[in-house]
Design a protein around this motif. Structure first.
Motif, PDB file in Angstrom:
ATOM      1  N   ARG A   1     -16.016 -19.207  13.225  1.00  0.00           N
ATOM      2  CA  ARG A   1     -15.703 -17.853  12.143  1.00  0.00           C
ATOM      3  C   ARG A   1     -14.448 -17.967  11.513  1.00  0.00           C
ATOM      4  O   ARG A   1     -14.108 -17.833  10.568  1.00  0.00           O
ATOM      5  CB  ARG A   1     -16.043 -16.593  13.150  1.00  0.00           C
ATOM      6  CG  ARG A   1     -17.520 -16.254  13.179  1.00  0.00           C
ATOM      7  CD  ARG A   1     -17.824 -15.153  13.950  1.00  0.00           C
ATOM      8  NE  ARG A   1     -16.663 -13.853  13.915  1.00  0.00           N
ATOM      9  CZ  ARG A   1     -16.448 -13.642  15.321  1.00  0.00           C
ATOM     10  NH1 ARG A   1     -17.066 -13.766  16.437  1.00  0.00           N
ATOM     11  NH2 ARG A   1     -15.423 -12.519  15.441  1.00  0.00           N
ATOM     12  N   PHE A   2     -13.381 -18.444  12.460  1.00  0.00           N
ATOM     13  CA  PHE A   2     -11.958 -18.758  11.790  1.00  0.00           C
ATOM     14  C   PHE A   2     -12.178 -19.875  11.005  1.00  0.00           C
ATOM     15  O   PHE A   2     -11.626 -19.842   9.927  1.00  0.00           O
ATOM     16  CB  PHE A   2     -11.110 -19.319  12.988  1.00  0.00           C
ATOM     17  CG  PHE A   2     -10.383 -18.429  13.636  1.00  0.00           C
ATOM     18  CD1 PHE A   2      -8.986 -17.835  13.151  1.00  0.00           C
ATOM     19  CD2 PHE A   2     -10.572 -17.601  15.045  1.00  0.00           C
ATOM     20  CE1 PHE A   2      -8.178 -16.867  13.666  1.00  0.00           C
ATOM     21  CE2 PHE A   2      -9.756 -16.830  15.477  1.00  0.00           C
ATOM     22  CZ  PHE A   2      -8.507 -16.414  14.882  1.00  0.00           C
TER      23      PHE A   2
ATOM     24  N   PHE B   1     -13.818 -18.597   7.543  1.00  0.00           N
ATOM     25  CA  PHE B   1     -12.781 -17.744   6.957  1.00  0.00           C
ATOM     26  C   PHE B   1     -11.632 -18.315   6.245  1.00  0.00           C
ATOM     27  O   PHE B   1     -11.424 -18.405   5.182  1.00  0.00           O
ATOM     28  CB  PHE B   1     -12.008 -16.841   8.181  1.00  0.00           C
ATOM     29  CG  PHE B   1     -10.769 -15.768   7.790  1.00  0.00           C
ATOM     30  CD1 PHE B   1     -11.106 -14.689   6.928  1.00  0.00           C
ATOM     31  CD2 PHE B   1      -9.643 -16.342   8.002  1.00  0.00           C
ATOM     32  CE1 PHE B   1     -10.011 -13.890   6.333  1.00  0.00           C
ATOM     33  CE2 PHE B   1      -8.653 -15.590   7.523  1.00  0.00           C
ATOM     34  CZ  PHE B   1      -8.854 -14.447   6.850  1.00  0.00           C
ATOM     35  N   ALA B   2     -10.964 -19.403   6.933  1.00  0.00           N
ATOM     36  CA  ALA B   2     -10.017 -20.134   6.432  1.00  0.00           C
ATOM     37  C   ALA B   2     -10.398 -20.733   5.079  1.00  0.00           C
ATOM     38  O   ALA B   2      -9.977 -20.942   4.068  1.00  0.00           O
ATOM     39  CB  ALA B   2      -9.288 -21.005   7.485  1.00  0.00           C
TER      40      ALA B   2
ATOM     41  N   GLN C   1     -12.980 -20.068   3.203  1.00  0.00           N
ATOM     42  CA  GLN C   1     -13.400 -18.962   1.997  1.00  0.00           C
ATOM     43  C   GLN C   1     -12.177 -18.457   1.251  1.00  0.00           C
ATOM     44  O   GLN C   1     -11.983 -18.398   0.030  1.00  0.00           O
ATOM     45  CB  GLN C   1     -14.098 -18.076   2.625  1.00  0.00           C
ATOM     46  CG  GLN C   1     -15.561 -18.282   2.880  1.00  0.00           C
ATOM     47  CD  GLN C   1     -16.266 -17.058   3.643  1.00  0.00           C
ATOM     48  OE1 GLN C   1     -15.639 -16.197   4.072  1.00  0.00           O
ATOM     49  NE2 GLN C   1     -17.429 -17.188   3.641  1.00  0.00           N
ATOM     50  N   VAL C   2     -10.992 -18.367   2.308  1.00  0.00           N
ATOM     51  CA  VAL C   2      -9.856 -17.923   1.485  1.00  0.00           C
ATOM     52  C   VAL C   2      -9.207 -18.830   0.819  1.00  0.00           C
ATOM     53  O   VAL C   2      -8.593 -18.804  -0.406  1.00  0.00           O
ATOM     54  CB  VAL C   2      -9.056 -17.467   2.676  1.00  0.00           C
ATOM     55  CG1 VAL C   2      -7.466 -17.121   2.187  1.00  0.00           C
ATOM     56  CG2 VAL C   2      -9.282 -16.075   3.352  1.00  0.00           C
TER      57      VAL C   2
ATOM     58  N   LYS D   1      -7.299  -7.255   2.424  1.00  0.00           N
ATOM     59  CA  LYS D   1      -8.188  -7.219   3.280  1.00  0.00           C
ATOM     60  C   LYS D   1      -8.369  -8.744   3.878  1.00  0.00           C
ATOM     61  O   LYS D   1      -8.894  -8.648   5.263  1.00  0.00           O
ATOM     62  CB  LYS D   1      -9.391  -7.280   2.017  1.00  0.00           C
ATOM     63  CG  LYS D   1      -9.802  -6.039   1.513  1.00  0.00           C
ATOM     64  CD  LYS D   1     -10.730  -5.837   0.347  1.00  0.00           C
ATOM     65  CE  LYS D   1     -10.710  -4.546  -0.280  1.00  0.00           C
ATOM     66  NZ  LYS D   1     -11.825  -4.598  -1.198  1.00  0.00           N
ATOM     67  N   ALA D   2      -7.966  -9.645   3.367  1.00  0.00           N
ATOM     68  CA  ALA D   2      -7.979 -11.057   4.103  1.00  0.00           C
ATOM     69  C   ALA D   2      -7.143 -10.875   5.458  1.00  0.00           C
ATOM     70  O   ALA D   2      -7.466 -11.285   6.462  1.00  0.00           O
ATOM     71  CB  ALA D   2      -7.289 -12.158   3.334  1.00  0.00           C
TER      72      ALA D   2
ATOM     73  N   GLN E   1      -8.508  -8.894   8.087  1.00  0.00           N
ATOM     74  CA  GLN E   1      -9.685  -9.686   8.696  1.00  0.00           C
ATOM     75  C   GLN E   1      -8.980 -10.822   9.655  1.00  0.00           C
ATOM     76  O   GLN E   1      -9.701 -11.101  10.757  1.00  0.00           O
ATOM     77  CB  GLN E   1     -10.765 -10.416   7.889  1.00  0.00           C
ATOM     78  CG  GLN E   1     -11.864 -11.318   8.301  1.00  0.00           C
ATOM     79  CD  GLN E   1     -12.855 -11.758   7.222  1.00  0.00           C
ATOM     80  OE1 GLN E   1     -12.550 -11.217   6.105  1.00  0.00           O
ATOM     81  NE2 GLN E   1     -13.866 -12.598   7.596  1.00  0.00           N
ATOM     82  N   PHE E   2      -8.250 -11.375   9.081  1.00  0.00           N
ATOM     83  CA  PHE E   2      -7.412 -12.596  10.024  1.00  0.00           C
ATOM     84  C   PHE E   2      -6.849 -11.905  11.177  1.00  0.00           C
ATOM     85  O   PHE E   2      -7.221 -12.301  12.359  1.00  0.00           O
ATOM     86  CB  PHE E   2      -6.360 -13.170   9.097  1.00  0.00           C
ATOM     87  CG  PHE E   2      -5.604 -14.049  10.064  1.00  0.00           C
ATOM     88  CD1 PHE E   2      -6.005 -15.283  10.071  1.00  0.00           C
ATOM     89  CD2 PHE E   2      -4.230 -13.730  10.378  1.00  0.00           C
ATOM     90  CE1 PHE E   2      -5.264 -16.071  10.928  1.00  0.00           C
ATOM     91  CE2 PHE E   2      -3.514 -14.662  11.101  1.00  0.00           C
ATOM     92  CZ  PHE E   2      -4.255 -15.833  11.635  1.00  0.00           C
TER      93      PHE E   2
ATOM     94  N   LEU F   1      -9.755 -11.330  13.720  1.00  0.00           N
ATOM     95  CA  LEU F   1     -10.176 -12.523  14.565  1.00  0.00           C
ATOM     96  C   LEU F   1      -9.056 -13.030  15.362  1.00  0.00           C
ATOM     97  O   LEU F   1      -9.414 -13.510  16.363  1.00  0.00           O
ATOM     98  CB  LEU F   1     -10.043 -13.462  13.398  1.00  0.00           C
ATOM     99  CG  LEU F   1     -11.457 -13.696  12.320  1.00  0.00           C
ATOM    100  CD1 LEU F   1     -11.313 -14.643  11.233  1.00  0.00           C
ATOM    101  CD2 LEU F   1     -12.802 -14.018  13.186  1.00  0.00           C
TER     102      LEU F   1
ATOM    103  N   TYR G   1      -4.699 -20.991   7.509  1.00  0.00           N
ATOM    104  CA  TYR G   1      -4.538 -20.031   6.785  1.00  0.00           C
ATOM    105  C   TYR G   1      -3.292 -19.672   6.685  1.00  0.00           C
ATOM    106  O   TYR G   1      -2.624 -19.069   5.319  1.00  0.00           O
ATOM    107  CB  TYR G   1      -5.105 -18.915   7.750  1.00  0.00           C
ATOM    108  CG  TYR G   1      -4.916 -17.498   6.939  1.00  0.00           C
ATOM    109  CD1 TYR G   1      -5.914 -17.003   6.031  1.00  0.00           C
ATOM    110  CD2 TYR G   1      -4.106 -16.562   7.554  1.00  0.00           C
ATOM    111  CE1 TYR G   1      -5.654 -15.671   5.361  1.00  0.00           C
ATOM    112  CE2 TYR G   1      -4.094 -15.139   6.879  1.00  0.00           C
ATOM    113  CZ  TYR G   1      -4.809 -14.745   5.794  1.00  0.00           C
ATOM    114  OH  TYR G   1      -4.800 -13.693   5.395  1.00  0.00           O
TER     115      TYR G   1
END
Length: 127
Positions: A28-29, A32-33, A35-36, A50-51, A54-55, A58, A84
């Protein structure tokens, strides 16, 4: 009785399928990274909020369960955290460059205004 057994097996199978679909925290980490990274250049201030939220979630989950991860999983999480952080730093740098570029474009009119102000400070002499 046969219907109950079939129902019980179906529910068990569904639970197993759903639990296997859940991504691990290291994955998931990483997702996430990635996608960002793909969208960071188009992020608004609200998107960054928002990011970051979410970070933080996590990161808190990682802190709460750190001892349950093996060395490879910790490495994967730490790499995603570093990625990130780099994306955030690059975004901040790019924002600063855009702001400076905007100021440079406005510099001629600013200098004209400043010149007029300075001339006004000299005043006119009266006899």
């Amino acid at each position: 009785m046969k219907k109950i057994l079939i129902l019980l097996l179906a529910v068990t199978a569904a639970v197993l399928v759903l639990s296997s679909c859940k991504e691990t925290l290291p994955k998931r980490f990483e997702i996430f990274a990635n996608q960002v990274e793909k969208r960071a250049d188009k992020f608004s201030e609200d998107d960054w909020k928002k990011a970051n939220a979410q970070f933080e979630k996590l990161l808190q989950e990682y802190k709460d369960n750190r001892d349950s991860f093996n060395a490879d999983e910790k490495k994967q999480i730490n790499q995603a955290i570093g990625k990130y952080a780099g994306i955030v730093a690059k975004s901040g740098f790019n924002s600063a460059i855009k702001a400076l570029d905007g100021m440079i474009k406005e510099l001629p009119s600013l200098l004209d205004s400043l010149g007029g102000f300075l001339k006004g400070l000299g005043g006119e002499k009266t006899n």
